[in-house]
Design a protein around this motif. Sequence first.
Motif, PDB file in Angstrom:
ATOM      1  N   ARG A 175     -24.172  -9.732   4.494  1.00 53.31           N
ATOM      2  CA  ARG A 175     -24.025  -9.914   5.706  1.00 53.31           C
ATOM      3  C   ARG A 175     -24.027 -11.573   6.239  1.00 53.31           C
ATOM      4  O   ARG A 175     -23.825 -11.897   7.128  1.00 53.31           O
ATOM      5  N   ARG A 176     -24.615 -12.276   5.292  1.00 49.20           N
ATOM      6  CA  ARG A 176     -24.515 -13.843   5.627  1.00 49.20           C
ATOM      7  C   ARG A 176     -23.203 -14.293   5.882  1.00 49.20           C
ATOM      8  O   ARG A 176     -22.722 -15.146   6.556  1.00 49.20           O
ATOM      9  N   LEU A 177     -22.188 -13.388   5.272  1.00 49.97           N
ATOM     10  CA  LEU A 177     -20.661 -13.983   5.360  1.00 49.97           C
ATOM     11  C   LEU A 177     -20.249 -13.352   6.622  1.00 49.97           C
ATOM     12  O   LEU A 177     -19.348 -13.818   7.227  1.00 49.97           O
ATOM     13  N   THR A 178     -20.774 -12.520   7.574  1.00 47.15           N
ATOM     14  CA  THR A 178     -20.446 -11.838   8.721  1.00 47.15           C
ATOM     15  C   THR A 178     -21.404 -12.348   9.876  1.00 47.15           C
ATOM     16  O   THR A 178     -21.350 -11.712  10.905  1.00 47.15           O
ATOM     17  N   GLN A 179     -22.074 -13.530   9.862  1.00 50.75           N
ATOM     18  CA  GLN A 179     -23.185 -13.794  10.742  1.00 50.75           C
ATOM     19  C   GLN A 179     -24.119 -12.507  11.043  1.00 50.75           C
ATOM     20  O   GLN A 179     -24.447 -12.522  12.249  1.00 50.75           O
ATOM     21  N   ALA A 182     -24.009  -5.740  10.838  1.00 50.72           N
ATOM     22  CA  ALA A 182     -24.028  -4.897   9.950  1.00 50.72           C
ATOM     23  C   ALA A 182     -22.984  -3.946   9.871  1.00 50.72           C
ATOM     24  O   ALA A 182     -22.689  -3.184   8.720  1.00 50.72           O
ATOM     25  N   GLU A 183     -21.901  -4.243  10.745  1.00 49.97           N
ATOM     26  CA  GLU A 183     -20.823  -3.555  10.965  1.00 49.97           C
ATOM     27  C   GLU A 183     -19.689  -4.418  11.438  1.00 49.97           C
ATOM     28  O   GLU A 183     -19.892  -5.211  12.338  1.00 49.97           O
ATOM     29  N   VAL A 184     -18.396  -4.401  10.926  1.00 50.99           N
ATOM     30  CA  VAL A 184     -17.462  -5.265  11.526  1.00 50.99           C
ATOM     31  C   VAL A 184     -16.207  -4.175  11.752  1.00 50.99           C
ATOM     32  O   VAL A 184     -15.934  -3.099  11.006  1.00 50.99           O
ATOM     33  N   GLU A 185     -15.355  -4.682  12.486  1.00 52.32           N
ATOM     34  CA  GLU A 185     -13.912  -3.933  12.826  1.00 52.32           C
ATOM     35  C   GLU A 185     -12.914  -4.960  11.966  1.00 52.32           C
ATOM     36  O   GLU A 185     -12.745  -6.151  12.233  1.00 52.32           O
ATOM     37  N   THR A 186     -11.889  -4.030  11.483  1.00 59.58           N
ATOM     38  CA  THR A 186     -10.905  -4.561  11.006  1.00 59.58           C
ATOM     39  C   THR A 186      -9.739  -3.667  11.039  1.00 59.58           C
ATOM     40  O   THR A 186      -9.695  -2.734  11.184  1.00 59.58           O
ATOM     41  N   GLU A 187      -8.594  -4.112  10.371  1.00 61.63           N
ATOM     42  CA  GLU A 187      -7.236  -3.184  10.285  1.00 61.63           C
ATOM     43  C   GLU A 187      -6.665  -2.994   8.833  1.00 61.63           C
ATOM     44  O   GLU A 187      -6.944  -4.080   8.306  1.00 61.63           O
ATOM     45  N   GLY A 188      -6.010  -2.241   8.765  1.00 59.97           N
ATOM     46  CA  GLY A 188      -5.441  -1.875   7.280  1.00 59.97           C
ATOM     47  C   GLY A 188      -4.971  -0.645   7.041  1.00 59.97           C
ATOM     48  O   GLY A 188      -5.574   0.490   7.435  1.00 59.97           O
ATOM     49  N   ALA A 189      -3.964  -0.598   6.224  1.00 58.73           N
ATOM     50  CA  ALA A 189      -3.380   0.866   6.154  1.00 58.73           C
ATOM     51  C   ALA A 189      -3.939   1.385   4.667  1.00 58.73           C
ATOM     52  O   ALA A 189      -4.059   2.602   4.577  1.00 58.73           O
ATOM     53  N   ASN A 190      -4.651   0.402   3.785  1.00 59.26           N
ATOM     54  CA  ASN A 190      -5.336   1.060   2.725  1.00 59.26           C
ATOM     55  C   ASN A 190      -6.550  -0.004   2.067  1.00 59.26           C
ATOM     56  O   ASN A 190      -6.696  -0.960   2.960  1.00 59.26           O
ATOM     57  N   ILE A 191      -7.218   0.522   1.478  1.00 59.48           N
ATOM     58  CA  ILE A 191      -8.504  -0.337   1.108  1.00 59.48           C
ATOM     59  C   ILE A 191      -8.110  -1.963   0.569  1.00 59.48           C
ATOM     60  O   ILE A 191      -8.853  -2.740   0.817  1.00 59.48           O
ATOM     61  N   GLN A 192      -7.183  -2.081   0.147  1.00 62.60           N
ATOM     62  CA  GLN A 192      -6.648  -3.439  -0.470  1.00 62.60           C
ATOM     63  C   GLN A 192      -6.355  -4.384   0.586  1.00 62.60           C
ATOM     64  O   GLN A 192      -6.947  -5.380   0.655  1.00 62.60           O
ATOM     65  N   THR A 193      -5.744  -3.542   1.761  1.00 64.99           N
ATOM     66  CA  THR A 193      -5.576  -4.584   3.012  1.00 64.99           C
ATOM     67  C   THR A 193      -6.557  -4.700   3.567  1.00 64.99           C
ATOM     68  O   THR A 193      -6.785  -5.823   4.337  1.00 64.99           O
ATOM     69  N   ILE A 194      -7.567  -3.725   3.853  1.00 68.47           N
ATOM     70  CA  ILE A 194      -8.898  -3.898   4.504  1.00 68.47           C
ATOM     71  C   ILE A 194      -9.621  -4.956   3.883  1.00 68.47           C
ATOM     72  O   ILE A 194      -9.892  -5.966   4.507  1.00 68.47           O
ATOM     73  N   ASN A 235      -8.093  -8.226   4.878  1.00 70.70           N
ATOM     74  CA  ASN A 235      -8.435  -8.762   6.178  1.00 70.70           C
ATOM     75  C   ASN A 235      -9.835  -9.151   6.283  1.00 70.70           C
ATOM     76  O   ASN A 235     -10.078 -10.040   7.073  1.00 70.70           O
ATOM     77  N   LEU A 236     -10.623  -8.533   5.599  1.00 72.14           N
ATOM     78  CA  LEU A 236     -12.006  -8.970   5.529  1.00 72.14           C
ATOM     79  C   LEU A 236     -11.943 -10.422   5.037  1.00 72.14           C
ATOM     80  O   LEU A 236     -12.862 -11.163   5.544  1.00 72.14           O
ATOM     81  N   GLU A 237     -11.323 -10.826   4.061  1.00 70.24           N
ATOM     82  CA  GLU A 237     -11.434 -11.970   3.425  1.00 70.24           C
ATOM     83  C   GLU A 237     -11.037 -13.114   4.415  1.00 70.24           C
ATOM     84  O   GLU A 237     -11.347 -14.164   4.754  1.00 70.24           O
ATOM     85  N   THR A 238      -9.920 -12.664   5.189  1.00 71.79           N
ATOM     86  CA  THR A 238      -9.107 -13.674   6.254  1.00 71.79           C
ATOM     87  C   THR A 238     -10.214 -13.866   7.335  1.00 71.79           C
ATOM     88  O   THR A 238     -10.505 -15.101   7.901  1.00 71.79           O
ATOM     89  N   ASP A 239     -11.215 -12.716   7.729  1.00 73.91           N
ATOM     90  CA  ASP A 239     -12.038 -12.850   8.747  1.00 73.91           C
ATOM     91  C   ASP A 239     -13.365 -13.594   8.294  1.00 73.91           C
ATOM     92  O   ASP A 239     -14.091 -14.096   9.235  1.00 73.91           O
TER      93      ASP A 239
END
Length: 91
Positions: free
Chosen positions: A12-16, A19-31, A34-38
């Motif tokens: 959670r220190r990476l997500t300020q 406890a939950e974040v929203e992102t997009e992606g067609a599969n787990i790898q893309t998710i 996208n988490l890494e980008t955000d």
Amino acid sequence: MAVTVRIPTPLRRLTQNLAEVETEGANIQTIIENLETDYPGMKERICDEGGKIRRFVNIYLNDEDIRFLDGIETSVSDGAEISIIPAIAGG
């Protein structure tokens, strides 16, 4: 395809401290990408150098362990819930 990702306390220190974040992606790898980008640093804590999920990290898609689905290639549908759960060791 918006999905909700539950973040474990150690990450959670990476997500300020979210406890939950929203992102997009067609599969787990893309998710994960996208988490890494955000949230820079997230991928290296989830994946090894080869891009595979670390053996001590479990990822669940709607309460199903992705290891028993298609692993990192598991398809994700809109509105899905993903949980990242680090293994806990003890004695």
